[in-house]
Enzyme design. Structure first.
Site, PDB file in Angstrom:
ATOM      1  N   GLU A 105      51.363 -33.761  26.618  1.00  0.00           N
ATOM      2  CA  GLU A 105      49.931 -33.800  26.943  1.00  0.00           C
ATOM      3  C   GLU A 105      49.370 -35.214  27.110  1.00  0.00           C
ATOM      4  O   GLU A 105      48.342 -35.561  26.514  1.00  0.00           O
ATOM      5  CB  GLU A 105      49.140 -32.998  25.893  1.00  0.00           C
ATOM      6  CG  GLU A 105      49.587 -31.544  25.854  1.00  0.00           C
ATOM      7  CD  GLU A 105      48.968 -30.713  24.737  1.00  0.00           C
ATOM      8  OE1 GLU A 105      48.090 -31.223  24.022  1.00  0.00           O
ATOM      9  OE2 GLU A 105      49.368 -29.541  24.594  1.00  0.00           O
ATOM     10  N   GLU A 125      55.424 -22.781  27.195  1.00  0.00           N
ATOM     11  CA  GLU A 125      54.520 -22.234  26.164  1.00  0.00           C
ATOM     12  C   GLU A 125      53.728 -21.065  26.749  1.00  0.00           C
ATOM     13  O   GLU A 125      52.499 -21.009  26.655  1.00  0.00           O
ATOM     14  CB  GLU A 125      53.557 -23.313  25.651  1.00  0.00           C
ATOM     15  CG  GLU A 125      54.263 -24.554  25.120  1.00  0.00           C
ATOM     16  CD  GLU A 125      53.318 -25.583  24.505  1.00  0.00           C
ATOM     17  OE1 GLU A 125      52.149 -25.267  24.255  1.00  0.00           O
ATOM     18  OE2 GLU A 125      53.786 -26.723  24.285  1.00  0.00           O
TER      19      GLU A 125
HETATM   20  O1  9MR Z   1      50.464 -23.015  18.325  1.00  0.00           O
HETATM   21  C1  9MR Z   1      50.164 -24.227  17.680  1.00  0.00           C
HETATM   22  C2  9MR Z   1      49.154 -24.024  16.590  1.00  0.00           C
HETATM   23  O2  9MR Z   1      49.682 -23.195  15.556  1.00  0.00           O
HETATM   24  C3  9MR Z   1      48.701 -25.345  16.021  1.00  0.00           C
HETATM   25  O3  9MR Z   1      47.653 -25.151  15.088  1.00  0.00           O
HETATM   26  C4  9MR Z   1      48.242 -26.246  17.139  1.00  0.00           C
HETATM   27  C5  9MR Z   1      47.799 -27.571  16.555  1.00  0.00           C
HETATM   28  O4  9MR Z   1      48.241 -28.642  17.127  1.00  0.00           O
HETATM   29  O5  9MR Z   1      49.274 -26.412  18.090  1.00  0.00           O
HETATM   30  C6  9MR Z   1      49.634 -25.216  18.699  1.00  0.00           C
HETATM   31  O6  9MR Z   1      50.638 -25.450  19.679  1.00  0.00           O
HETATM   32  C7  9MR Z   1      50.276 -26.274  20.770  1.00  0.00           C
HETATM   33  C8  9MR Z   1      51.503 -26.993  21.250  1.00  0.00           C
HETATM   34  O7  9MR Z   1      52.115 -27.664  20.196  1.00  0.00           O
HETATM   35  C9  9MR Z   1      51.194 -27.942  22.380  1.00  0.00           C
HETATM   36  N1  9MR Z   1      50.496 -27.288  23.454  1.00  0.00           N
HETATM   37  C10 9MR Z   1      49.363 -26.471  23.087  1.00  0.00           C
HETATM   38  C11 9MR Z   1      49.764 -25.491  21.984  1.00  0.00           C
HETATM   39  C12 9MR Z   1      48.611 -24.574  21.657  1.00  0.00           C
HETATM   40  O8  9MR Z   1      47.563 -25.298  21.131  1.00  0.00           O
END
Ligand code: 9MR
Length: 378
Positions: free
Chosen positions: A166, A271
């Site tokens: 990101e 994802e």
């Molecule tokens: O699914 C993840 C969630 O449980 C966490 O709280 C969150 C915090 O950073 O991150 C989520 O996963 C993310 C991923 O690592 C990167 N892309 C976006 C995903 C959804 O937010």
């Protein structure tokens, strides 16, 4: 947005007719039916993000689904710097080790997620003891230590890493993360260099959401071409694939698959999930929040049939798109095992009941995937 959702509802009866199996919210999957990986695993890896409960024996039903249907896993959270490297001189390997062992024991490919990300960044990473930004030299050294230690520990066990996550905004500009603020654009090539030095055999990926957006697409193509021109290893561009009922448009998503493949890299859907609720926020910026309001949580007791039918239709369309481009796509990974596990139950509004994944809260497979398996098995 509301207009578009209402538009979907108008056409829902037609969708329900053509997707008759969607009339039931879920149907039990016979145990002699092939798993998703058995049907599609020769086209691309079929993966899921796993949480700590599935790995530590608390959620055995979820773990069973993983073993039966997926041949790739990725850590939803436990390898992020805040979790795995919570203090400068302390690593926490417990959950990550368990995940890697689970992969080894079950013959499942493991992806590491993620090395350099502004979110869930360990609080010490980019600041000094007084809380001020560290110097460029210090940050470079910290990145190097972190990447060498984490990648080095799983050398030979993790197939590939989301090295930078990101980094680019929807308008194609660089996100002003601490890494960018302190090191400028160079933080990206540096991260790829360190990761390759730590495990020369590991695949290396760059990953982001909203990859269908033209400006973002163009920036990533230019960025990856530049990394490659410098002689750096980049194996795949990860399109996260956090979707909703009205975004992204299929053809814009397809244009990005084609554009990313033109760099010579593989494309990965890293994802994948699709919100079934009216859109409150596109993309997947975890920092965005909407205050709770009952009317924004429209389906607390289950999805209406017409909405489920439309959701299944859209999921089918995207999965068929991935199959069409399976010469370019090396992995399709869901962001969670079952609806109850999904981060979308809390984003962008906490307490919103969501239905974004292939398996429902009872771990039963949704109709669109049952139908795809029927169509493509044998
Ligand atoms: O699914 C993840 C969630 O449980 C966490 O709280 C969150 C915090 O950073 O991150 C989520 O996963 C993310 C991923 O690592 C990167 N892309 C976006 C995903 C959804 O937010």
């Amino acid at each position: 947005m509301t207009k578009r959702i209402l538009g979907n509802l108008v056409f829902a009866p037609l969708a329900a007719l053509t997707l008759t199996a969607c009339a039931s919210t879920s149907a039990p999957t016979a145990t002699d039916e092939p798993g998703i990986k058995d049907v599609f695993g020769d086209r691309f890896l079929v993966g899921t993000a796993v949480n700590v409960n599935q790995m530590n024996g608390t959620d055995t039903a979820g773990a069973d689904v993983v073993k039966r249907h997926f041949n790739a896993i990725v850590a939803e959270n436990c390898m992020k710097s805040e979790e795995i490297h919570p203090e400068k001189d302390r690593y926490n390997w417990t959950d990550a080790d368990r995940l890697v062992s689970f992969g080894e024991e079950n013959g499942i490919t493991v992806t590491g997620h993620c090395l350099i990300w502004h979110s869930q960044l360990a609080p010490w990473f980019a600041v000094d003891d007084a809380g001020n930004p560290v110097s460029a030299d210090t940050l470079r050294q910290r990145m190097k230590d972190h990447i060498y230690t984490v990648v080095g520990r799983y050398k030979g066990k993790i197939k590939g890493w989301d090295v930078v996550n990101e980094a680019i905004l929807e308008d194609g500009s660089y996100r002003h993360s601490p890494f960018y603020e302190i090191l400028g654009e160079e933080f990206i090539p540096l991260a790829f260099q360190y990761a390759h030095e730590a495990d020369p055999d590991a695949e290396l990926y760059i990953n982001d959401y909203a990859m269908n957006m033209p400006a973002k697409r163009d920036r990533y193509v230019a960025l990856v071409n530049d990394l490659k021109a410098r002689g750096l290893r980049v194996d795949a561009i990860g399109m996260q694939g956090h979707m909703g009922m009205d975004y992204p448009e299929l053809d814009e998503f397809e244009k990005s698959i084609e554009a990313f493949a033109s760099t010579g890299c593989d494309v990965m859907i890293t994802e994948w999930d699709m919100s079934a609720l009216p859109t409150l926020n596109r993309g997947a910026n975890v920092g965005d929040h909407v205050d709770y309001a009952k009317e924004l949580n429209p389906y607390p007791d289950g999805l209406p049939e017409d909405v489920a039918a439309e959701w299944n239709r859209r999921m089918t369309d995207f999965f068929e798109l991935f199959l069409k481009h399976s010469d370019k796509i090396s992995r399709v990974t869901l962001w969670g095992v079952s609806d109850g596990d999904s981060w979308k139950n809390d984003w962008p509004m906490k307490g919103r009941k969501e239905y974004p994944l292939i398996f429902d809260r009872n771990h039963e497979m949704k109709p669109f995937m049952q139908q795809l398996i029927e169509k493509y098995k044998s």
